[in-house]
Design a protein around this motif. Structure first.
Motif, mmCIF file in Angstrom:
data_model
loop_
_atom_site.group_PDB
_atom_site.id
_atom_site.type_symbol
_atom_site.label_atom_id
_atom_site.label_comp_id
_atom_site.label_asym_id
_atom_site.label_seq_id
_atom_site.Cartn_x
_atom_site.Cartn_y
_atom_site.Cartn_z
ATOM 1 N N PRO A 1 -0.686 -8.056 1.674
ATOM 2 C CA PRO A 1 -1.481 -7.789 0.472
ATOM 3 C C PRO A 1 -2.977 -7.654 0.733
ATOM 4 O O PRO A 1 -3.710 -7.115 -0.091
ATOM 5 C CB PRO A 1 -1.193 -9.007 -0.418
ATOM 6 N N HIS A 2 -3.436 -8.140 1.881
ATOM 7 C CA HIS A 2 -4.865 -8.096 2.199
ATOM 8 C C HIS A 2 -5.266 -6.802 2.906
ATOM 9 O O HIS A 2 -6.439 -6.631 3.249
ATOM 10 C CB HIS A 2 -5.230 -9.292 3.095
ATOM 11 N N LYS A 3 -4.304 -5.900 3.129
ATOM 12 C CA LYS A 3 -4.561 -4.733 3.968
ATOM 13 C C LYS A 3 -4.441 -3.424 3.194
ATOM 14 O O LYS A 3 -3.722 -3.332 2.209
ATOM 15 C CB LYS A 3 -3.581 -4.720 5.153
ATOM 16 N N ARG A 4 -5.151 -2.430 3.681
ATOM 17 C CA ARG A 4 -4.986 -1.074 3.170
ATOM 18 C C ARG A 4 -3.720 -0.472 3.756
ATOM 19 O O ARG A 4 -3.152 -0.986 4.727
ATOM 20 C CB ARG A 4 -6.195 -0.216 3.529
ATOM 21 N N LEU A 5 -3.271 0.631 3.185
ATOM 22 C CA LEU A 5 -2.061 1.302 3.637
ATOM 23 C C LEU A 5 -2.174 1.660 5.120
ATOM 24 O O LEU A 5 -3.170 2.255 5.541
ATOM 25 C CB LEU A 5 -1.826 2.561 2.810
#
Length: 271
Positions: free
Chosen positions: A103-107
């Motif tokens: 959830p803390h990351k970009r695609l």
């Protein structure tokens, strides 16, 4: 984080599972949900972590309607340790735990050394240091449950949702898991099967039966022998251990009710 449920109803087909649940969860509170099998505990939690959608009513996170949050936004606020976990593919233990950082990351953003360090730290916290390269599918049910808790810790969310988190664990790891969660000082809502575990760790308890809330309060006030009898249909004695001050619920099976054995059950400060 604060959670509020207002008149939450849930139908699965024509069957009414939840019949208007009202519930509040205060910041940093450890709230337990108890009740017989089929009472709606897990169904309500599934509404909280968005596996199910309430048919009526609303759930709020910090004053914001849950259905207005993206799944990523709700995952940043809330991590889940579900009762049953299965995967279509085989992953290493470390790979499962580092998924908590998603959830803390970009695609398509790759995991970093910091992510893996957090995952290893979480595995150590649940007593699984050295398991990083093991395949998740080869672990026992209790070990898998501890891996899933490590993943939730790695997620770093403000609130933990636990669905009978000690269900597959022996006594040592039941206490270890609950100690870890308690010491996190986070907001926790947990469906708990064992009333003695609930009494040891929960600040407040919500009792549910047939999809309705039938009692709310601190363990010592709510978990009386008469209340437990009405909720579960079993007889018990509720004692306070003299040395620790800890509540102890002693169940009385039918074959002991009229025997001399019953007299030998500890009865210090019976409620």
């Amino acid at each position: 984080m604060e959670l509020l449920a207002e008149a939450v109803k849930l139908y699965l087909g024509k069957k009414e599972i939840l019949k208007g649940i009202d519930l509040s969860l205060r910041p940093k509170e450890f709230l337990g949900i108890i009740g017989p099998n089929g009472s709606g505990k897990s169904s309500f939690l599934k509404c909280v972590y968005r596996v199910l959608e309430p048919t009526e009513g609303a759930i709020w996170f910090d004053g914001q309607p849950l259905d207005e949050l993206s799944y990523r936004e709700s995952a940043l606020r809330l991590a889940v340790v579900a009762q049953h976990n299965s995967y279509s593919f085989d992953f290493s233990v470390l790979d499962v735990v580092v998924m908590g950082r998603s959830p803390h990351k970009r695609l398509m953003e790759p995991d970093t050394g910091e992510d893996y360090a957090m995952a290893r730290e979480a595995l150590g916290a649940v007593g699984l240091a050295g398991f990083e390269k093991r395949e998740f599918s080869t672990l026992s049910g209790g070990e898998q449950q501890r891996v899933i808790l490590a993943r939730a810790l790695t997620q770093g969310s403000e609130c933990l949702v636990l669905d009978e988190p000690t269900n597959h664990l022996d006594i040592k790891y039941q206490l270890q898991i609950m100690d870890i969660v308690k010491e996190l000082n986070r907001t926790v809502i947990a469906a708990i099967h064992d009333l003695n575990i609930a009494a040891m760790y929960c600040d407040r308890i919500v009792a549910v039966r047939n999809g309705e809330v039938v009692g709310v309060g601190p363990p010592r006030k709510l978990l009386t022998a008469s209340f437990i009898r009405n909720l579960y249909g079993v007889d018990c004695k509720v004692a306070t251990e003299p040395e620790t001050g800890q509540m102890n619920i002693v169940y009385i099976p039918s074959h002991l009710k009229d025997s001399n054995t019953l007299r030998r059950i500890p009865s210090a400060e019976i409620q």
